[in-house]
Scaffold this active site. Structure first.
Site, short mmCIF file in Angstrom:
data_model
loop_
_atom_site.label_atom_id
_atom_site.label_comp_id
_atom_site.label_asym_id
_atom_site.label_seq_id
_atom_site.Cartn_x
_atom_site.Cartn_y
_atom_site.Cartn_z
N CYS A 46 0.85 -1.18 0.00
CA CYS A 46 0.00 0.00 0.00
C CYS A 46 0.89 1.24 0.00
O CYS A 46 2.03 1.20 0.46
CB CYS A 46 -0.90 -0.03 1.25
SG CYS A 46 -1.86 1.46 1.55
N HIS A 47 0.36 2.35 -0.51
CA HIS A 47 1.14 3.60 -0.52
C HIS A 47 1.61 3.99 0.88
O HIS A 47 2.66 4.61 1.04
CB HIS A 47 0.30 4.74 -1.12
CG HIS A 47 0.30 4.74 -2.62
ND1 HIS A 47 1.37 5.21 -3.36
CD2 HIS A 47 -0.63 4.34 -3.51
CE1 HIS A 47 1.09 5.09 -4.64
NE2 HIS A 47 -0.11 4.56 -4.77
N THR A 48 0.84 3.63 1.89
CA THR A 48 1.23 3.98 3.26
C THR A 48 2.54 3.30 3.65
O THR A 48 3.39 3.91 4.32
CB THR A 48 0.11 3.57 4.24
OG1 THR A 48 -1.10 4.22 3.85
CG2 THR A 48 0.46 3.97 5.67
N HIS A 68 0.76 -4.04 6.04
CA HIS A 68 -0.47 -3.98 6.85
C HIS A 68 -1.71 -4.44 6.08
O HIS A 68 -2.78 -4.55 6.67
CB HIS A 68 -0.70 -2.55 7.36
CG HIS A 68 -0.92 -1.54 6.28
ND1 HIS A 68 0.11 -1.02 5.53
CD2 HIS A 68 -2.06 -0.97 5.81
CE1 HIS A 68 -0.38 -0.16 4.64
NE2 HIS A 68 -1.69 -0.13 4.78
N GLU A 69 -1.58 -4.69 4.80
CA GLU A 69 -2.72 -5.13 3.98
C GLU A 69 -2.50 -6.59 3.67
O GLU A 69 -1.66 -6.93 2.83
CB GLU A 69 -2.77 -4.27 2.71
CG GLU A 69 -4.09 -4.26 2.02
CD GLU A 69 -4.13 -3.24 0.89
OE1 GLU A 69 -4.72 -2.15 1.08
OE2 GLU A 69 -3.57 -3.51 -0.18
N CYS A 98 -11.52 -2.06 20.04
CA CYS A 98 -11.45 -2.71 21.35
C CYS A 98 -12.82 -3.15 21.83
O CYS A 98 -12.95 -4.00 22.70
CB CYS A 98 -10.80 -1.78 22.36
SG CYS A 98 -11.85 -0.38 22.88
N CYS A 101 -14.38 1.18 24.32
CA CYS A 101 -14.26 2.64 24.46
C CYS A 101 -15.49 3.35 23.90
O CYS A 101 -16.36 2.73 23.27
CB CYS A 101 -12.99 3.14 23.77
SG CYS A 101 -13.05 3.07 21.96
N CYS A 104 -15.87 2.92 20.08
CA CYS A 104 -16.32 1.59 19.66
C CYS A 104 -17.79 1.36 19.99
O CYS A 104 -18.49 0.65 19.26
CB CYS A 104 -15.45 0.52 20.32
SG CYS A 104 -13.78 0.39 19.63
N CYS A 112 -11.25 3.98 17.42
CA CYS A 112 -11.01 3.37 18.73
C CYS A 112 -9.96 4.13 19.53
O CYS A 112 -8.88 4.44 19.03
CB CYS A 112 -10.57 1.93 18.54
SG CYS A 112 -10.15 1.05 20.05
N ARG A 116 -6.48 2.97 17.82
CA ARG A 116 -6.40 3.84 16.64
C ARG A 116 -4.99 3.83 16.07
O ARG A 116 -4.01 3.71 16.80
CB ARG A 116 -6.79 5.27 17.05
CG ARG A 116 -6.96 6.24 15.90
CD ARG A 116 -7.35 7.62 16.40
NE ARG A 116 -8.52 7.59 17.29
CZ ARG A 116 -9.09 8.68 17.77
NH1 ARG A 116 -8.59 9.88 17.51
NH2 ARG A 116 -10.14 8.58 18.56
N CYS A 176 -7.36 -2.63 3.86
CA CYS A 176 -6.93 -1.22 3.96
C CYS A 176 -7.58 -0.38 2.86
O CYS A 176 -8.70 0.07 2.97
CB CYS A 176 -5.41 -1.10 3.91
SG CYS A 176 -4.82 0.62 4.06
N ARG A 371 -2.70 -2.80 -7.24
CA ARG A 371 -2.27 -3.58 -6.09
C ARG A 371 -1.41 -4.76 -6.56
O ARG A 371 -1.76 -5.47 -7.50
CB ARG A 371 -3.47 -4.11 -5.30
CG ARG A 371 -4.07 -3.07 -4.34
CD ARG A 371 -3.08 -2.76 -3.24
NE ARG A 371 -3.61 -1.86 -2.23
CZ ARG A 371 -3.48 -0.53 -2.24
NH1 ARG A 371 -2.86 0.06 -3.24
NH2 ARG A 371 -3.98 0.20 -1.27
#
Length: 378
Positions: A46-48, A68-69, A98, A101, A104, A112, A116, A176, A371
Site C-alpha cells: 500500500c502507498h502507506t 499492513h494489507e 477494542c 471505548c 467503539c 477506537c 487507533r 486497507c 495492487r
C-alpha cells in the site's frame, strides 16, 4: 490458549529509510495477553507502506517490518483471547476495535481510543516491547500489523475474523485501501440512485470509491486525475467521464459545476492534495451536496474556502477507513465480495513472490498498476 514458543521465520526487514528490504531470519515471540500470532499467507503493498519506508512526515523508526494489507490464519493466541482460535482465517487491520471505548460503542465512529492507528509506535501495547528480534536486538512493528513477515503478532482488536471460504489471495486487499475508498462512498457520502458523483484521484482508493458509487447506482461518475493513462482502466470501476485539470484554464470545480447544472451531488477526494480538497468541496451542489475527504494531507497544509460555500448548505465530511469498524464490519465487506456485489480481482494488477518483495516497491514507485499481491510461500 495453547502453549507456544519463540520461533524463527523469514521477514522482510527495512534497516533504514528508502533502502531495499532484506529477507532475514527473525525471531517471532509468542503472543502475550490479548494478542494473536498469525501466519501471513498473502500481503500487498500500500502507498502507506512506501510513505513511511521513505520516512516522510514522521519520526523514523528503524529497523522495522512494514506491511499492513494482508490475510492469514491464526497460529496461536495469548491469554484472554476468546473470539479467535488457531485455524481461523483473518484480515489484520492497521487500526483496531477494542469494543469497550466510547468510539467503539458509538454507532457513528470507528476511531477506537485504544487501537487507533499509530504510525510511530513500534512496540506492542501490552508490555511496550517488540515481538520481533534478531540476535536479541528488537526489530520494530509497523501500525501493529507488520505483515511483511511469515508470522506476525497482532493485538486481537486489530484482527477481523472472516469467512473461511473466502480466497485469501483476493480478500487480502480489503484490509486497507479498497475498504477505505468503498466505505467513503457507501458509508459516508451515501449517493442516491441516479446521483452524480465526482471522484478526485484514480488510484486504488479512488477507484474503490468509484466502485462504491457504481454499487450505489450513481448515473454519472466523474473521475478527476492528472494522469490521463488512468482513464481507460477507470471505466472498469464505473467511471463514466474523465477530467484532467491541466486541460482547463479555470478551476476544475467550475468546470464540474458547468457540466452538472450547478455541481455534483457527492464528491470523494482521494489524493491528499489540499487544492484537490478545496475543489472537491466547491464542486458539490448547494443545498444538498456532500464532499468527503479521504486523502491524508501534508502536515502543514491548510484548507481554505469562502464561508458562503458552507452557508449555502454544502456539507464537508472526513472519513477514516471508510467508517468501517474493523472487527464488526470488515467481515461483511468480504461477504460483499463472496456474493459478487463487489469486484476485487480488477484491483489486483501484479503478483510477486516474497523473495521479490522489492519488485513490488519498484512497481508502486513507477506508478504501475494498482495492487501487487506478495505470495509468502515463495
Amino acid at each position: 490458549m495453547i502453549v507456544c514458543i519463540v520461533r524463527n521465520f523469514a521477514a522482510a526487514v527495512a534497516w533504514e529509510a528508502g533502502k531495499p528490504l532484506v529477507i532475514e531470519e527473525v525471531e517471532v515471540a509468542p503472543p502475550q495477553a490479548m494478542e494473536v500470532r498469525v501466519k501471513i499467507l498473502f500481503t500487498s503493498l500500500c502507498h502507506t507502506d512506501v510513505y513511511f519506508w521513505e520516512a516522510k512526515g514522521q519520526t523514523p523508526v528503524f529497523p522495522r517490518i512494514f506491511g499492513h494489507e494482508a490475510a492469514g490464519i491464526v497460529e496461536s493466541v495469548g491469554e484472554g483471547v476468546t473470539e479467535l482460535k488457531p485455524g481461523d482465517h483473518v484480515l489484520p487491520v492497521f487500526t483496531g476495535e477494542c469494543k469497550e471505548c466510547r468510539h467503539c460503542k458509538s454507532e457513528e465512529s470507528n476511531m477506537c481510543d485504544l487501537l487507533r492507528i499509530n504510525t510511530e509506535r513500534g512496540v506492542m501495547l501490552n508490555d511496550g516491547k517488540s515481538r520481533f528480534s534478531i540476535n536479541g536486538k528488537p526489530i520494530y512493528h509497523f501500525v501493529g500489523t507488520s505483515t511483511f513477515s511469515e508470522y506476525t503478532v497482532i493485538h486481537v482488536g486489530c484482527v477481523a475474523k472472516i469467512n473461511p471460504e473466502a480466497p485469501l489471495d483476493k480478500v487480502c486487499v480489503l484490509s486497507c485501501g479498497i475498504s477505505t475508498g468503498l466505505g467513503a462512498t457507501i458509508n459516508v457520502a451515501k449517493p442516491g440512485k441516479g446521483s452524480t458523483v465526482a471522484i478526485f484521484g484514480l488510484g486504488a482508493v479512488g477507484l474503490a470509491a468509484a466502485e462504491g458509487a457504481r454499487i450505489a447506482g450513481a448515473s454519472r461518475i466523474i473521475g478527476i486525475d492528472l494522469n490521463p493513462n488512468r482513464f481507460e482502466d477507470a471505466k472498469k470501476f464505473g467511471v463514466t467521464e474523465f477530467l484532467n485539470p491541466k486541460d482547463y484554464d479555470k478551476p476544475i470545480q467550475q468546470v464540474i459545476a458547468e457540466m452538472t447544472d450547478g455541481g455534483v451531488d457527492r464528491s470523494v477526494e482521494c489524493t491528499g492534495n489540499f487544492n484537490a480538497m478545496i475543489s472537491a468541496f466547491e464542486c458539490v451542489h448547494d443545498g444538498w451536496g456532500v464532499a468527503v475527504l479521504v486523502g491524508v494531507p501534508s502536515r502543514d497544509d491548510a484548507f481554505k474556502t469562502h464561508p458562503m460555500n458552507v452557508l449555502n448548505e454544502r456539507t464537508l465530511k472526513g472519513t477514516f477507513f471508510g467508517n468501517f469498524k474493523p472487527r464488526t464490519d470488515l467481515p461483511s465487506v468480504v461477504e460483499m465480495y463472496m456474493n459478487k456485489e463487489l469486484e476485487v480481482e480488477k484491483f489486483i494488477t501484479h503478483q510477486v513472490t516474497f523473495s521479490e518483495i522489492n519488485k513490488a516497491f519498484d512497481l508502486m514507485l513507477s506508478g504501475a498498476g494498482l495492487r501487487c499481491i506478495i505470495r509468502m510461500d515463495g
